[in-house]
Design an enzyme around this catalytic site. Sequence first.
Site, PDB file in Angstrom:
ATOM      1  N   GLU A 171       0.887  -1.144  -0.227  1.00 21.54           N
ATOM      2  CA  GLU A 171       0.059  -0.005   0.100  1.00 21.54           C
ATOM      3  C   GLU A 171       0.925   1.292  -0.170  1.00 21.54           C
ATOM      4  O   GLU A 171       0.489   2.227  -0.685  1.00 21.54           O
ATOM      5  CB  GLU A 171      -0.873   0.089   1.260  1.00 21.54           C
ATOM      6  CG  GLU A 171      -2.055  -1.146   1.352  1.00 21.54           C
ATOM      7  CD  GLU A 171      -3.255  -0.563  -0.059  1.00 21.54           C
ATOM      8  OE1 GLU A 171      -3.462   0.579  -0.133  1.00 21.54           O
ATOM      9  OE2 GLU A 171      -3.358  -1.335  -0.726  1.00 21.54           O
TER      10      GLU A 171
ATOM     11  N   SER B  33     -49.494 -31.339  -1.262  1.00 19.83           N
ATOM     12  CA  SER B  33     -50.263 -31.989  -0.593  1.00 19.83           C
ATOM     13  C   SER B  33     -50.149 -31.815   1.116  1.00 19.83           C
ATOM     14  O   SER B  33     -50.777 -32.079   1.918  1.00 19.83           O
ATOM     15  CB  SER B  33     -50.265 -33.629  -0.532  1.00 19.83           C
ATOM     16  OG  SER B  33     -50.918 -33.980  -1.821  1.00 19.83           O
TER      17      SER B  33
END
Length: 724
Positions: A156, A421
């Site tokens: 970085e 069902s």
Amino acid sequence: MSNDRPGELFAGPRPIQTRGEEPALRPRLPKRAPKPEKPAKPEKPKAEKPRKAAPPPRKATPKTARGGGRRSILGTLVYAGMVAGVWCGIALGAVLAWFALDLPDISKVAQFERRASVTVLAADGAEFARFGDLHGTTLGVRDLPPHLINAVLAIEDRRFYSHFGVDPIGLARALYVNWRSGRSAQGGSTITQQLAKNLFLTPEKSLKRKIQEAMLALWLEHRFTKDQILTAYLNRVYLGAGTFGVDAAARTYFGKPATQLDLRESAIIAGLLKAPSRYAPSSNPDEAAERSRVVMGAMVDAGFITAQELEAARNAPPSAKRKPGGDGRYFADWVTELVSAFVGSGHGDVVVRTTLDLKLQRAAEQRLEEILAGPGAAANARQGALVAMTTDGAVRALVGGRDYDNSEFNRATQAMRQPGSAFKPFVYLAALEAGWSPDSPVEDAPVRIGGWSPGNYDGKFRGTITMANALAHSSNTATVRIIDRIGVERVRRVAAGLGINSPLGKDLSLALGTSEVNLLELTRGYAGIANRGAPVWPYAITEIRDRDGNVLYRRQAGGSVPVVDPAHAVQLTRMMTGVIEYGTGKSAKLDRPAAAKSGTTQDYRDAWFVGFTADLVAGVWLGNDNNAEMKRVTGGSLPAKLWQGFMLDAHAGRPPRPLPGMEGAPAYVASGIAEPARATPAAAPAPARGSSGGMAGGIGSLIESLTGKGSAPQVQYDYGNPVR
């Protein structure tokens, strides 16, 4: 000459001076005595005229004129430059002042530094999830492993400890690299600038924001030390999966604090800084590994590690990955959405104690994965869901899908599917309320209503059978005849009373489960049956406290009034035991009394199994998100096996208990015959409305009145006996 003024070097011959003459000459003066004024003549101003004329000759000298011209031009340029500099300074100050107008109040930034967090606890108090802005322990630079610090600096901001907040060299390098590559391949922001953006600014990409970022970075560098800036950055930066700071990320991805990270894990954490979502090891492990290699390569280039250390880290065994979808992440999502309803949307950090049983939750996740990875894969069943709750509605386990990391969509609470069902118990309960009994006869025979002819899965018709056997064998034709006799509205009212809140159809196809529901509400409806007809409200939260331990909400025990006669609910429970004892759900049989119902929809798109014991109510669903057909998967096959496996795990070590209301009573079996060809029960109740045409004629007239001789939805539900 040395005492003369400079200008006098070029003044020419001196005029004759009379005031300084020798005294010997004075005797000659008396001869001119008659004219006394004469001696005063030499002192007249005219004698000084040569002195006044001295300055002009200085400019008249040719050499002096040329040198003075050069100095005049240079002086003009310098003067103009100074004026321009002053105006540029004023303009720059004005521009900076304009950019500073809408900078946030730095003294108040702590008020909106992060969102409130929600920490979720299981029933036993164990923490299993956190949401909001997840922050771990605040750790200083000296507390963290050196390789984590070096990994961040290498990828970085290598010049972090040497620049003043803005790195001109790094910025120039980034501009050059981006120009050469033709795209934005490298950023020029320093760690200080990134912290300034995170603390004070929005993610907006604009020139104004970059200038404000640089201004704030200079202020941070002036106000704090380098170590303080780096500490703040490492504890605040977003690292994916809702985590902020390296400690929260380490605990989320690796299950350990940041102080225990090794070199490779540190490189993975540092790699997240570029694109947290893309490189998160929980969702993209391959990309995370590749990015970590890039970070370690940068560490070698920066001299932080050797090539040998890099090779050793690459060959190290991978860290244990978090189990996809594990430990109640669907449940935690659902709970987090409910918190604001209890304590308001503006709550601060809260700790939520829930009803989740982690043992049951893990069993549910494991059983679902086993089914889907094994027989489910061969049968094209790629998704599933499971809900388990006590008879008072406390949700003990909830699985919303196979893989949370792959899909956060909760199929237990959000997916609306036809229950088939599995909806029939509400029809039979409504029939009991209308005066029928488990022994009431009903025709299991072909029926055609307009263009609609519902049939049974196996193509067989058992003739006149009891209502209990019709439910156990999931007879479509018999169930349609029952709803025709008792009326659709009665069924809708019973189902809604027990917790089916989704819109229900108003035609006879409702009996076969054509109206969509979600698994949670269907399981809730069955819990109401198990609770002797008293509806239950599914709940997951028992207590909410703030971060200081103050109670914000605590659930109070309460009950509900039965919406059906408790005796009828117990009768239905007895009928539903037949489903497991000799009906479509035989493969779900347990070592204790249980009642259940299976469900399958048209073309095997959905398969359900929902049932309960004295201790637990559970429902399962299998299917596909794209509604693709499964290969002959019925509710009585894979869902029944999944339900059985989970219930066996959930009841391990618990003594068997009779079903509610059936203490000391055997399960109901009509006429003592498991599969009768024709029963001879007591007479059925009178038809709900006059009809000389019998059941077939009555149902035909009703369908015609509802559909105008049109065809009802074609449905094929819960047809088969999986043993066949």
